[in-house]
Design a protein around this motif. Structure first.
Motif, PDB file in Angstrom:
ATOM      1  N   ARG A  72      30.159  39.567  41.747  1.00 46.69           N
ATOM      2  CA  ARG A  72      31.017  38.139  42.235  1.00 46.69           C
ATOM      3  C   ARG A  72      30.429  37.244  41.588  1.00 46.69           C
ATOM      4  NH1 ARG A  72      29.931  41.286  47.147  1.00 46.69           N
ATOM      5  NH2 ARG A  72      31.655  41.243  48.819  1.00 46.69           N
ATOM      6  N   LEU A  73      29.065  36.845  41.215  1.00 50.37           N
ATOM      7  CA  LEU A  73      28.829  35.819  40.441  1.00 50.37           C
ATOM      8  C   LEU A  73      29.289  35.759  39.068  1.00 50.37           C
ATOM      9  CD1 LEU A  73      26.543  33.437  40.547  1.00 50.37           C
ATOM     10  CD2 LEU A  73      24.746  34.869  39.904  1.00 50.37           C
ATOM     11  N   ILE A  74      29.151  36.936  38.371  1.00 44.80           N
ATOM     12  CA  ILE A  74      29.455  37.218  36.993  1.00 44.80           C
ATOM     13  C   ILE A  74      31.080  36.881  36.758  1.00 44.80           C
ATOM     14  CG2 ILE A  74      29.712  38.602  35.055  1.00 44.80           C
ATOM     15  CD1 ILE A  74      27.038  39.972  36.022  1.00 44.80           C
ATOM     16  N   SER A  75      31.606  37.569  37.871  1.00 43.14           N
ATOM     17  CA  SER A  75      33.015  37.177  37.619  1.00 43.14           C
ATOM     18  C   SER A  75      33.551  35.658  37.970  1.00 43.14           C
ATOM     19  CB  SER A  75      33.885  38.299  38.500  1.00 43.14           C
ATOM     20  OG  SER A  75      33.684  38.000  39.830  1.00 43.14           O
ATOM     21  N   GLY A  76      32.819  35.151  39.007  1.00 47.47           N
ATOM     22  CA  GLY A  76      32.986  33.831  39.338  1.00 47.47           C
ATOM     23  C   GLY A  76      32.910  32.739  38.035  1.00 47.47           C
ATOM     24  N   PHE A  77      31.693  33.078  37.585  1.00 49.73           N
ATOM     25  CA  PHE A  77      31.174  32.144  36.271  1.00 49.73           C
ATOM     26  C   PHE A  77      32.132  32.313  35.082  1.00 49.73           C
ATOM     27  CE2 PHE A  77      28.759  31.403  32.392  1.00 49.73           C
ATOM     28  CZ  PHE A  77      28.270  30.092  32.602  1.00 49.73           C
ATOM     29  N   ALA A  78      32.616  33.652  34.960  1.00 49.38           N
ATOM     30  CA  ALA A  78      33.295  34.033  33.607  1.00 49.38           C
ATOM     31  C   ALA A  78      34.847  33.544  33.989  1.00 49.38           C
ATOM     32  CB  ALA A  78      33.394  35.374  33.434  1.00 49.38           C
ATOM     33  N   ALA A  79      35.118  33.630  35.177  1.00 51.39           N
ATOM     34  CA  ALA A  79      36.651  33.154  35.375  1.00 51.39           C
ATOM     35  C   ALA A  79      36.766  31.625  35.150  1.00 51.39           C
ATOM     36  CB  ALA A  79      37.003  33.324  36.888  1.00 51.39           C
ATOM     37  N   ASP A  80      35.631  30.889  35.456  1.00 53.55           N
ATOM     38  CA  ASP A  80      35.686  29.455  35.212  1.00 53.55           C
ATOM     39  C   ASP A  80      35.535  28.984  33.736  1.00 53.55           C
ATOM     40  OD1 ASP A  80      35.848  27.435  37.207  1.00 53.55           O
ATOM     41  OD2 ASP A  80      33.657  27.106  37.482  1.00 53.55           O
ATOM     42  N   HIS A  81      34.746  29.962  32.916  1.00 55.88           N
ATOM     43  CA  HIS A  81      34.696  29.484  31.596  1.00 55.88           C
ATOM     44  C   HIS A  81      35.679  30.168  30.447  1.00 55.88           C
ATOM     45  CE1 HIS A  81      31.000  27.873  33.631  1.00 55.88           C
ATOM     46  NE2 HIS A  81      31.162  27.219  32.674  1.00 55.88           N
ATOM     47  N   ALA A  82      36.290  31.318  31.075  1.00 52.92           N
ATOM     48  CA  ALA A  82      37.295  31.796  30.144  1.00 52.92           C
ATOM     49  C   ALA A  82      38.434  32.147  31.177  1.00 52.92           C
ATOM     50  CB  ALA A  82      36.467  33.244  29.771  1.00 52.92           C
ATOM     51  N   SER A  83      38.558  33.287  31.801  1.00 55.28           N
ATOM     52  CA  SER A  83      39.502  33.858  32.451  1.00 55.28           C
ATOM     53  C   SER A  83      39.351  34.753  33.541  1.00 55.28           C
ATOM     54  CB  SER A  83      40.885  34.232  31.551  1.00 55.28           C
ATOM     55  OG  SER A  83      40.622  35.302  31.103  1.00 55.28           O
ATOM     56  N   TRP A  84      40.195  35.235  34.451  1.00 53.55           N
ATOM     57  CA  TRP A  84      39.848  36.410  35.292  1.00 53.55           C
ATOM     58  C   TRP A  84      39.990  37.553  34.603  1.00 53.55           C
ATOM     59  CZ3 TRP A  84      43.348  40.285  35.992  1.00 53.55           C
ATOM     60  CH2 TRP A  84      44.629  40.068  35.621  1.00 53.55           C
ATOM     61  N   ARG A  85      40.636  37.687  33.508  1.00 56.82           N
ATOM     62  CA  ARG A  85      40.715  39.042  32.895  1.00 56.82           C
ATOM     63  C   ARG A  85      39.516  39.275  32.092  1.00 56.82           C
ATOM     64  NH1 ARG A  85      46.099  41.156  32.457  1.00 56.82           N
ATOM     65  NH2 ARG A  85      47.588  39.527  32.941  1.00 56.82           N
ATOM     66  N   VAL A  86      38.739  38.370  31.386  1.00 58.79           N
ATOM     67  CA  VAL A  86      37.719  38.448  30.784  1.00 58.79           C
ATOM     68  C   VAL A  86      36.423  38.668  31.888  1.00 58.79           C
ATOM     69  CG1 VAL A  86      35.458  37.085  29.497  1.00 58.79           C
ATOM     70  CG2 VAL A  86      38.138  36.984  28.927  1.00 58.79           C
ATOM     71  N   ALA A  87      36.541  38.122  33.056  1.00 56.74           N
ATOM     72  CA  ALA A  87      35.488  38.446  34.124  1.00 56.74           C
ATOM     73  C   ALA A  87      35.565  39.844  34.564  1.00 56.74           C
ATOM     74  CB  ALA A  87      35.754  37.490  35.265  1.00 56.74           C
ATOM     75  N   ILE A  88      36.907  40.390  34.562  1.00 59.36           N
ATOM     76  CA  ILE A  88      36.762  41.778  35.202  1.00 59.36           C
ATOM     77  C   ILE A  88      36.401  42.597  34.002  1.00 59.36           C
ATOM     78  CG2 ILE A  88      38.566  43.441  35.623  1.00 59.36           C
ATOM     79  CD1 ILE A  88      39.928  41.569  37.465  1.00 59.36           C
ATOM     80  N   ALA A  89      36.689  42.534  32.676  1.00 58.36           N
ATOM     81  CA  ALA A  89      36.470  43.366  31.434  1.00 58.36           C
ATOM     82  C   ALA A  89      34.823  43.203  31.369  1.00 58.36           C
ATOM     83  CB  ALA A  89      36.953  42.995  30.258  1.00 58.36           C
ATOM     84  N   ILE A  90      34.107  42.071  31.698  1.00 54.42           N
ATOM     85  CA  ILE A  90      32.551  41.951  31.584  1.00 54.42           C
ATOM     86  C   ILE A  90      32.026  43.027  32.642  1.00 54.42           C
ATOM     87  CG2 ILE A  90      30.570  40.686  32.074  1.00 54.42           C
ATOM     88  CD1 ILE A  90      32.170  38.465  30.966  1.00 54.42           C
ATOM     89  N   ILE A  91      32.559  43.115  33.928  1.00 52.64           N
ATOM     90  CA  ILE A  91      32.092  44.123  34.941  1.00 52.64           C
ATOM     91  C   ILE A  91      32.260  45.542  34.483  1.00 52.64           C
ATOM     92  CG2 ILE A  91      32.218  44.804  37.361  1.00 52.64           C
ATOM     93  CD1 ILE A  91      30.922  41.871  36.816  1.00 52.64           C
ATOM     94  N   GLY A  92      33.445  45.581  34.029  1.00 57.01           N
ATOM     95  CA  GLY A  92      33.484  47.266  33.629  1.00 57.01           C
ATOM     96  C   GLY A  92      32.514  47.550  32.668  1.00 57.01           C
ATOM     97  N   ALA A  93      32.216  46.751  31.589  1.00 56.10           N
ATOM     98  CA  ALA A  93      31.467  47.018  30.585  1.00 56.10           C
ATOM     99  C   ALA A  93      30.067  47.435  31.293  1.00 56.10           C
ATOM    100  CB  ALA A  93      31.444  45.877  29.655  1.00 56.10           C
ATOM    101  N   LEU A  94      29.678  46.459  32.177  1.00 51.63           N
ATOM    102  CA  LEU A  94      28.116  46.837  32.519  1.00 51.63           C
ATOM    103  C   LEU A  94      28.330  48.137  33.488  1.00 51.63           C
ATOM    104  CD1 LEU A  94      27.750  43.136  34.294  1.00 51.63           C
ATOM    105  CD2 LEU A  94      26.363  44.383  32.457  1.00 51.63           C
ATOM    106  N   GLY A  95      29.461  48.368  33.962  1.00 53.98           N
ATOM    107  CA  GLY A  95      29.488  49.825  34.835  1.00 53.98           C
ATOM    108  C   GLY A  95      29.156  51.098  33.728  1.00 53.98           C
ATOM    109  N   LEU A  96      29.869  50.893  32.576  1.00 56.74           N
ATOM    110  CA  LEU A  96      29.529  52.056  31.364  1.00 56.74           C
ATOM    111  C   LEU A  96      28.110  51.700  31.241  1.00 56.74           C
ATOM    112  CD1 LEU A  96      32.669  51.473  29.347  1.00 56.74           C
ATOM    113  CD2 LEU A  96      32.228  53.176  30.557  1.00 56.74           C
ATOM    114  N   LEU A  97      27.599  50.866  31.020  1.00 51.99           N
ATOM    115  CA  LEU A  97      25.979  50.850  30.786  1.00 51.99           C
ATOM    116  C   LEU A  97      25.149  51.439  32.002  1.00 51.99           C
ATOM    117  CD1 LEU A  97      23.557  49.785  29.326  1.00 51.99           C
ATOM    118  CD2 LEU A  97      23.780  47.745  30.352  1.00 51.99           C
ATOM    119  N   ALA A  98      25.568  50.966  33.222  1.00 50.37           N
ATOM    120  CA  ALA A  98      24.903  51.616  34.542  1.00 50.37           C
ATOM    121  C   ALA A  98      25.106  53.306  34.275  1.00 50.37           C
ATOM    122  CB  ALA A  98      25.386  51.192  35.770  1.00 50.37           C
ATOM    123  N   ALA A  99      26.437  53.840  34.126  1.00 54.18           N
ATOM    124  CA  ALA A  99      26.497  55.329  33.945  1.00 54.18           C
ATOM    125  C   ALA A  99      25.394  55.847  32.849  1.00 54.18           C
ATOM    126  CB  ALA A  99      27.963  55.537  33.560  1.00 54.18           C
TER     127      ALA A  99
END
Length: 399
Positions: free
Chosen positions: A155-182
């Motif tokens: 929630r924190l990352i997506s909210g911050f990224a949406a404010d400074h870029a877009s909701w698309r960038v916000a969601i892409a960042i979370i997806g990349a973090l998911g791959l790292l966790a895998a």
């Protein structure tokens, strides 16, 4: 000799670090859209209830998929299913960031509900099988703490990224973090020791599900999961609409920062799990609903600080209650344990899907006071069940 993992050993630390990472990623991938609901409303001309489909559709499909996740893991093993789930979910979230329209976005979010199902239910079963009973509550609390951090971070990352870029960038960042966790889970989670591979036939699966409902406590615990999650997700779904509007008029980043109160869920889940191990789950569960009720009432205040404090109390009570109830399911279900975990999480996520969407109608027709009244009813129902469970005498396998 009991080879199950105990608190204080290196194996316990390695296992819980891997589970913490998986919980972080799962809930980040699932809930990253929650602070973005107002952004979806603006981008696609949606009302609050329609925008909430980006979450409630995922959790609804996830709930149904949960019923089969345990059986699939019985065939293929706990770790392979968990890892496949995390990889597939991360890729779907990355694709959703590029969705050309709202319909495509919802289809990808629905598919996410299928892929995500392979982790939460199976992780609970893994903990129940591999962790010693004396450390089960604490281990389950740590795993759920990872869920809390993931929910907060997403929630924190997506909210911050949406404010400074877009909701698309916000969601892409979370997806990349998911791959790292895998990658972390693939390298760090030990293979199951107490897992017994078996192939369940449909008739056996139905018989296992039916046997769970004959237990005196499990159906009530499933109901608690529904009410806990329904109340919690409703508050978090619609508080952003209130805080973005006058008189608060907060930015998307500031609303995302409010979700930092999620950190109290980390402390709550582990601490309440230990208390329940010591005093008995039936003696502690009801207190979590009292804390949630006090928090819900506090959010009706006109003070921003009181609202934040109320959300923090709601979060503390929710994660404490979820830790106790889910751990209790794992202890009580000496048979069909994977199916019991699946059914608990089915109820849990149906609470998010059904109750969360209905909360949007409360917001549309009665504003925040309508949301507060609606959530208070859910919490009071959960409290009534918890009081009923106090009279349930735990068996030797269901402390």
């Amino acid at each position: 000799m009991d080879r199950r993992i105990r608190h204080g050993t290196p194996a316990f630390r390695r296992t819980n670090l891997a589970l913490f990472s998986s919980g972080f990623a799962t809930f980040g991938l699932l809930y990253c859209v929650q602070p973005l609901l107002p952004a979806f409303s603006r981008a696609f001309s949606l009302d609050a209830a329609s925008s909430s489909l980006s979450l409630s559709l995922t959790t609804g499909v996830l709930a149904v998929s949960m019923l089969f996740a345990g059986a699939i893991s019985d065939v293929f093993g706990r770790k392979p299913v968990m890892l496949t789930s995390l990889l597939g979910s991360s890729l779907l979230v990355l694709l959703s960031a590029m969705a050309p329209n709202w319909g495509t976005f919802l289809v990808l979010r629905a598919l996410l509900g299928i892929t995500l199902a392979g982790l939460p239910a199976v992780a609970m079963t893994y903990v129940s099988e591999e962790i010693h009973g004396d450390s089960l509550g604490f281990a389950m609390g740590l795993y759920i703490g990872g869920n809390a951090i993931g929910g907060m971070g997403g929630r924190l990352i997506s909210g911050f990224a949406a404010d400074h870029a877009s909701w698309r960038v916000a969601i892409a960042i979370i997806g990349a973090l998911g791959l790292l966790a895998a990658v972390l889970v693939a390298r760090g989670l030990p293979a199951s020791v107490h897992f017994e591979k078996r192939r369940a036939h449909p008739r056996e699966l139905l018989a296992s599900f039916a046997s769970l409902w004959r237990d005196k406590g499990l159906p009530w615990l499933f109901a608690e999961g529904f009410l806990l999650m329904g109340a919690f997700v409703t508050i978090y779904n619609y508080v952003a609409y209130r805080l973005l509007a006058p008189p608060f008029s907060l930015s998307q980043s500031h609303v995302g920062a409010v979700f930092m109160v999620y950190v109290v869920g980390v402390a709550s889940s582990a601490w309440m799990g230990k208390v329940a191990d010591k005093l008995g789950r039936h003696r502690v569960l009801w207190t979590t609903f009292v804390i949630m009720l006090a928090g819900v009432v506090l959010t009706a205040s006109a003070s921003l600080w009181a609202i934040v404090a109320g959300i923090a109390m709601m979060t503390f009570g929710f994660f404490g209650g979820h830790s106790i109830a889910s751990g209790w399911v794992g202890k009580r279900a000496t048979f069909a344990r994977a199916h019991a975990s699946s059914f608990y999480l089915f109820s849990y996520y149906m609470g998010s899907s059904i109750a969360g969407s209905l909360g949007g109608l409360a917001w549309t027709h009665a504003g925040w006071n309508g949301v507060v009244a609606y959530v208070a009813v859910l919490v009071l129902a959960g409290l009534a069940i918890a009081v009923k469970l106090r009279r349930l005498r735990p068996s030797a396998s269901a402390a």
